[in-house]
Design a protein around this motif. Structure first.
Motif, PDB file in Angstrom:
ATOM      1  N   LEU A  39       0.815  -1.212   0.000  1.00 17.42           N
ATOM      2  CA  LEU A  39       0.000   0.000   0.000  1.00 17.42           C
ATOM      3  C   LEU A  39       0.845   1.257   0.000  1.00 17.42           C
ATOM      4  CD1 LEU A  39      -2.808  -1.130   2.383  1.00 17.42           C
ATOM      5  CD2 LEU A  39      -2.866  -0.912  -0.077  1.00 17.42           C
ATOM      6  N   TYR A  77      -7.538   6.580   6.172  1.00 16.26           N
ATOM      7  CA  TYR A  77      -7.243   6.563   4.739  1.00 16.26           C
ATOM      8  C   TYR A  77      -8.000   7.703   4.078  1.00 16.26           C
ATOM      9  CZ  TYR A  77      -7.384   4.815  -0.085  1.00 16.26           C
ATOM     10  OH  TYR A  77      -7.285   4.679  -1.447  1.00 16.26           O
ATOM     11  N   ARG A  99      -7.095   2.126   6.312  1.00 18.05           N
ATOM     12  CA  ARG A  99      -6.054   1.371   5.615  1.00 18.05           C
ATOM     13  C   ARG A  99      -5.471   0.443   6.669  1.00 18.05           C
ATOM     14  NH1 ARG A  99      -0.452   3.963   3.625  1.00 18.05           N
ATOM     15  NH2 ARG A  99      -0.717   4.872   5.666  1.00 18.05           N
ATOM     16  N   TRP A 100      -5.283  -0.830   6.335  1.00 13.93           N
ATOM     17  CA  TRP A 100      -4.755  -1.766   7.328  1.00 13.93           C
ATOM     18  C   TRP A 100      -3.745  -2.703   6.709  1.00 13.93           C
ATOM     19  CZ3 TRP A 100      -9.575  -2.527   5.142  1.00 13.93           C
ATOM     20  CH2 TRP A 100      -9.818  -3.763   4.547  1.00 13.93           C
ATOM     21  N   VAL A 141      -7.509  -1.504   1.833  1.00  8.56           N
ATOM     22  CA  VAL A 141      -8.149  -0.244   2.205  1.00  8.56           C
ATOM     23  C   VAL A 141      -9.655  -0.363   1.999  1.00  8.56           C
ATOM     24  CG1 VAL A 141      -6.149   1.180   1.599  1.00  8.56           C
ATOM     25  CG2 VAL A 141      -7.935   0.791  -0.084  1.00  8.56           C
ATOM     26  N   LYS A 142     -10.401   0.440   2.735  1.00  6.60           N
ATOM     27  CA  LYS A 142     -11.847   0.555   2.551  1.00  6.60           C
ATOM     28  C   LYS A 142     -12.207   2.007   2.830  1.00  6.60           C
ATOM     29  CE  LYS A 142     -16.251  -0.477   2.280  1.00  6.60           C
ATOM     30  NZ  LYS A 142     -16.831  -0.232   0.989  1.00  6.60           N
ATOM     31  N   SER A 143     -12.942   2.646   1.895  1.00  6.92           N
ATOM     32  CA  SER A 143     -13.316   4.046   2.101  1.00  6.92           C
ATOM     33  C   SER A 143     -14.826   4.214   2.033  1.00  6.92           C
ATOM     34  CB  SER A 143     -12.622   4.942   1.081  1.00  6.92           C
ATOM     35  OG  SER A 143     -13.086   4.664  -0.219  1.00  6.92           O
TER      36      SER A 143
END
Length: 172
Positions: A39, A77, A99-100, A141-143
């Protein structure tokens, strides 16, 4: 006595014929594949405190978990590079998220699909369909798009190992 010598000679010959793994192969590479921070190039350093000692954050995973995840690192993120108004506070009408990356006990990042992640968003007026996202990605990531103000928390949990961590931020 003669049989013992013959058996010992046969065992020694068989041992020479066994395949040997390359000296550079790590036992963990065969279990998890490459452990890189895809990332961003700096994310690998966040799983450790430098030197030989690894620091793990959040709720730690169970010892002996099949995927080996010990901990999960999380960050806010901002895919649109939205600047914070003050630390951990962002403007309304922003795309924000989490973000992980997942870390094994020894420190390397797991960048594969060996996990069963649940990403939970909580806060005021969170639509039911946005409150839970599931993925097998150990590092991702997830947004979300935030229209309204409030205090929000995003928790990332690997249901295989039990490791989890969360971030909290505000939208004004």
């Amino acid at each position: 006595m003669k049989r013992t010598r013959i058996a010992a000679a046969l065992l020694a010959t068989a041992a020479l014929a066994l395949p040997v793994a390359p000296a550079t192969a790590s036992p963990l590479d065969t279990l998890f594949g490459s452990a890189s921070g895809s990332l961003d190039s700096g994310s690998a350093a966040l799983g450790s405190s430098g030197g030989d000692k690894v620091t793990h954050y959040g709720k730690l995973g169970r010892p002996g978990a099949p995927n080996g995840i010990k901990s999960i690192n999380v960050w806010v993120y901002t895919p649109d590079k939205t600047p914070a108004i003050v630390p951990n506070t962002y403007p309304k009408n922003s795309r924000l998220g989490v973000r992980w990356n997942s870390i094994i006990d020894a420190g390397p990042i797991v960048d594969g699909n060996e996990c069963r992640m649940e990403v939970r968003l909580s806060g005021p007026k969170v639509p039911k369909q946005a409150s839970l996202f599931k993925t097998q990605d150990c590092t991702a990531v997830k947004s979300y798009f935030f229209k309204g103000a409030g205090d929000f928390t995003i928790r990332v949990t690997d249901t295989i190992s039990g490791a989890s961590n969360s971030i909290a931020f505000s939208v004004q």
